[in-house]
Motif scaffolding. Structure first.
Motif, short mmCIF file in Angstrom:
data_model
loop_
_atom_site.label_atom_id
_atom_site.label_comp_id
_atom_site.label_asym_id
_atom_site.label_seq_id
_atom_site.Cartn_x
_atom_site.Cartn_y
_atom_site.Cartn_z
N UNK A 32 144.30 -21.96 -28.16
CA UNK A 32 144.75 -20.83 -28.97
C UNK A 32 145.40 -19.77 -28.10
N UNK A 33 146.43 -19.10 -28.66
CA UNK A 33 147.06 -18.02 -27.92
C UNK A 33 146.12 -16.81 -27.81
N UNK A 34 145.14 -16.74 -28.70
CA UNK A 34 144.22 -15.61 -28.68
C UNK A 34 143.53 -15.45 -27.33
N UNK A 35 143.31 -16.58 -26.68
CA UNK A 35 142.54 -16.53 -25.44
C UNK A 35 143.35 -16.00 -24.25
N UNK A 36 144.65 -15.83 -24.43
CA UNK A 36 145.44 -15.23 -23.35
C UNK A 36 145.92 -13.82 -23.74
N UNK A 37 145.31 -13.25 -24.77
CA UNK A 37 145.64 -11.90 -25.22
C UNK A 37 144.40 -11.03 -25.03
N UNK A 38 144.56 -9.88 -24.38
CA UNK A 38 143.39 -9.07 -24.04
C UNK A 38 142.67 -8.60 -25.30
N UNK A 39 143.42 -8.05 -26.24
CA UNK A 39 142.81 -7.51 -27.44
C UNK A 39 143.51 -8.08 -28.68
N UNK A 40 143.16 -9.33 -29.03
CA UNK A 40 143.88 -9.97 -30.15
C UNK A 40 143.39 -9.47 -31.51
N UNK A 41 144.17 -9.76 -32.53
CA UNK A 41 143.75 -9.44 -33.90
C UNK A 41 143.26 -10.72 -34.58
#
Lengths: 583, 583
Positions: A543-552
């Protein structure tokens, strides 16, 4: 000074040195009268020892320590009795002779370790604690490194990073624009960019020649599992180039990243036409980590007594190696899989090419062994293989075969996350027909240029026009896409005609760009990479979420800060807006 | 292939080579039967020659060329008869044997040259043409270079660039927040960040240790001449640091930029307390390119018959060297200057210390030569100098003296744009009293830590508390500012008390940050630089607009794309809002 060294720095050569460390308490262990503390920071973990002979004050302090307390210690580096070869500092430990608690911690809601007991929801709410886990932090370190490598690589090639505006113009077609009410211009709105497309083209008109930007973009769309309302692109544009020039530069960039980040040498990228990708892999983003290409059986499988095949526009197959032994249950699972609503096939035909050379299929009553042998030969099947067949309208069946192929790839373990198979998909159609609205849409965007030899088809058969457009695909994921743009106002007008824009609509939306083209526009083209996706692929994540510091989350909410939220009556008043919601 | 070389590349060693160039027509000159064309791209200008003997087709094509046409030429490099040593390609020219017009141009609305005939407004409307001027493009190249240098410098020091969210939460105090209505969460709004302050502090709580980001920030405020609604910061934060650690790292960064970009060695930065800056320069951002410090004459100038001085809280002076010869008219101009509404002094007293040692002042009837001599000595004035005096409440008069000092610096040519005098201003007050709302406001922001020794004053005399806060000032401009933060929930609560926040208000706005502090927050601090301002200073420009590719005007409008603009009824409906404007 809070520290002389980080928690990942000390080695045997530091033995006997007096040091000062600061960090988080990872773990406290008592062993008889001794206490061991694992002290953690971004750089590593160092073991501290409070000995029986330590001053009472230190012993009292260490007794109060809990997980995630922030402490500062002074002490002497000694060689460990029992070394830990799993961590770089494992040869040494620190005899503590001073210990200060810098900050206490409540018991964290989940354990701060790679294997945590916290579920998704609680980890999102306490994202600042989740980010302490080194497996999560490493993803962001990797992302940073990739951004640095990208910027340096492109800068060395004379690309200039130019910041384009975030507060831009909402366009009638911008259905998924986030908008921003203006206080100084009440009643009017900015929009947040879905991409800097028009600005980068203007920069080419300005003569910037080579532009890039690692830039946030925004799209207010219903969020599928792996989308975010704000995402990051590596956005690029070049002047005086043909398609081949663009592909060469950005193949170079991606190869550089693979080499530097993953230590992988990527061979020259294959170029596959969109039509080949569709016919052989069932989609425009083929996963080349495994074969199992789609085979067209339409010609060889028709003409017998099987009406389903005879009536079908298209009959396609994949050949799953060494799967002839599949049980009834396994075959039923596959049938269920292809019938799922997202895939929507009516049914699945199978042919087992047994190890002994015989055949067993679900259509045995319509076809002889000799018939099935012809299919097997067409599929280049070997004894022991399983042929799986779907039928229907060609461009509806191909995507179903694509899904089936990927499923078989998963089942056979052929989709290794540490293997990378990038390619270029080229020669996309310029236009896509939409049944619902009965009009053509631009497959990439309205500025994509048609292949010069196909321009006459724009008048006679627009659906057949191929574009100078290209996607970079890695392991079944589209990581980037772009095109050579139209740089001629007349051709751009023709394109807007094909898209059913009135002159006024085109002018209202893109007047400034078409205006710019009247003052000497260079031939130009570019590409944009989805940086979140690229980083998650390099990190081996799903998932791209895991490379985003503060995902939604999937509802576009940041549950940590509880946003979006209500605004005050004063804000409404200043902006000249009010709510008007339908129930 | 559109070109073998750029227009800035060819030299004597290329003579006799066959080359292909593409670019814009800068100028066409006919000389007898020959035509000379200056061909321009981002890299330079190359002279093309179409000879009398050229094929008719080329001659016909060249006859049609106008300024800003985009052309491609093939030809042979030859040595020029009359060399042009003003440009790097001035030794050669190209004999054209093929010429293709890639794109025609209408006559541009202003000349694309460093000295242009276009006014501000027309250049903003056609910004893509303005950006063709090499003086404008060079500013953006410099900005790119500074960003690259900054990123590499900080990365080499283990700083990680982390992207923080752009869609964040609107807070009740965020009066100048831009807000973004959410479609998926109708009735709720995101806000655009005025800075990533809370997120970078959370990253410290997460253990990121060293963070930076070159990041867009947003503020919906009335735009003064040199503000933009969207602007860029170099945003930084570090853990386990004291003030001195932060100053050292970022002094290093700025010195590195000066060295690399301007070739200037900056000596170790002076640290000046806020109080010294106020008393000696009248403001918290002193311009150290020249002396002319403010001198306090209160003690020596009182006690004679001059009521204006006797009644004043404060009497301050600057000594303008070699200005004793100022005429009546010049002195009247200065009086007018200090009376301007932005400065608001009631009047100006002058003392001419003549070359012959005599004095002439505007207060001769109240003071003797001996009196004036004492003033002159206090000011360290020399014969030939002019002493300028303002009186009033101290902290109202000092800023007036600051303006007067800067004006005299301008008049005397002491503010050379190629001289750089950076310094740190430290020991800012923690709190600022606001008369209107009768409460204290945080001078920097509510997370700034007080000096430990001043914490007791928070209860007794909050206005006297000094903060661990610092600004970097260069040539009278604040280019960056930051502080050591509070990392202790109890101290943070005390701070909110000082600011008159209820517990609920503090919780609603910053609950997630205060919550994070409960799980082990490291001591931390940071800084943010105004990147637009820094770049414009390095470029020697007066306005940040000139280092922004697509700036907005004073009304927050982008006149090129005509934004902000209206949105459609469908957009209003989807967002659940409507207009409600007061006339």
């Amino acid at each position: 000074m809070y520290r002389t060294h980080t928690c990942g720095q000390l080695r045997m050569e530091n033995v006997n040195e007096s040091v000062c460390l600061s960090g988080w308490v990872q773990k406290v262990r008592k062993l008889g009268a001794m206490t061991f503390v694992d002290l953690r920071d971004r750089y590593g973990i160092t073991q501290l020892v409070v000995e029986e002979s330590a001053p009472e004050e230190i012993k009292a302090n260490v007794a109060k320590l809990g997980r995630e307390f922030v402490i500062q210690v002074k002490g002497t580096v000694i060689e460990r009795a029992s070394k830990n070869n799993k961590i770089p500092t494992g040869d040494i430990e620190i005899i503590v002779n001073e210990l200060n608690v810098l900050s206490e911690s409540e018991v964290p809601p989940f354990t701060i370790e790679d294997q945590t007991d916290g579920g998704d929801e609680i980890r999102m709410k306490y994202r600042y604690l989740d980010l302490r886990r080194s497996c999560v932090r490493k993803n962001l370190e990797l992302r940073h490194r990739m951004a640095q490598l990208t910027r340096n690589y492109l800068s060395n090639l004379n690309f200039i990073e130019v910041e384009t505006p975030v507060l831009i113009k909402s366009t009638p077609e911008g259905a998924r624009d986030f908008v921003v009410p203006s206080r100084m211009n009440q009643g009017q709105f900015y929009a947040l960019p879905q991409s800097p497309q028009t600005f980068k083209q203007l920069l080419m008109v300005s003569g910037f020649d080579r532009y890039f930007q690692i830039v946030k973009c925004f799209r207010d769309e219903d969020l599928r599992a792996d989308r975010q309302p704000e995402f990051t692109q590596i956005d690029c544009e070049m002047s005086f180039v043909e398609q081949e020039d663009v592909l060469e530069v950005f193949e170079g960039l991606i190869s550089h990243l693979f080499k530097e980040v993953r230590g992988v040498d990527i061979p020259k990228l294959e170029k596959m036409t969109w039509m080949d990708a569709m016919e052989q892999y069932g989609c425009d983003k083929p996963d080349l980590r495994f074969g199992m290409k789609i085979v067209d059986l339409t010609a060889v499988a028709k003409g017998k007594d099987f009406a389903v095949f005879n009536d079908a526009e298209y009959i396609g197959a994949i050949c799953a190696p060494k799967c002839a032994g599949y049980t009834r249950k396994q075959l039923d699972e596959l049938t269920e899989f292809v019938k799922r609503s997202q895939i929507g096939a009516k049914g699945l035909v199978y042919v087992k090419y047994n190890e002994d050379g015989t055949f067993k299929s679900s259509v045995d009553k319509f076809y002889t062994e000799a018939d099935l042998k012809v299919w097997a030969e067409t599929c280049k099947a070997e004894p022991g293989d399983l042929i799986l067949i779907l039928v229907g309208p060609k461009f509806k069946t191909l995507p179903q075969l694509c899904e089936l192929r990927l499923e078989m790839g998963n089942r056979l373990g052929l989709r290794d996350k540490d293997v990378f198979k990038p390619l270029w998909v080229v020669d996309f159609p310029l236009l896509e027909w939409d049944e619902e609205t009965q009009r053509f849409y631009a497959m990439h965007h309205p500025f994509t240029s048609p292949k010069p030899e196909d321009i006459p088809l724009m008048d006679t058969d627009p659906g057949k026009v191929r574009a100078n457009a290209y996607d970079m695909v890695i392991n079944g994921v589209e990581v980037g896409g772009g095109s050579i743009r139209i740089h001629d106002s007349a051709l751009q007008s023709k394109m807007f005609d094909c898209l059913g824009f009135t002159h006024e609509a085109a002018q209202a939306q893109f007047g400034f760009l078409m205006g710019a083209f009247k003052f000497g526009a260079p031939p130009h083209g570019g590409i944009a990479f989805g940086f979140d996706r690229l980083a998650s692929m390099f990190a081996g994540l799903d998932s791209i979420r895991d490379v985003i510091a503060f995902p939604k989350n999937n509802s576009g909410r940041d549950v940590m800060i509880d946003s979006p939220s209500e605004i005050s009556p004063e804000q409404f008043k200043e902006l000249g807006i009010q709510l008007k919601m339908e129930n």
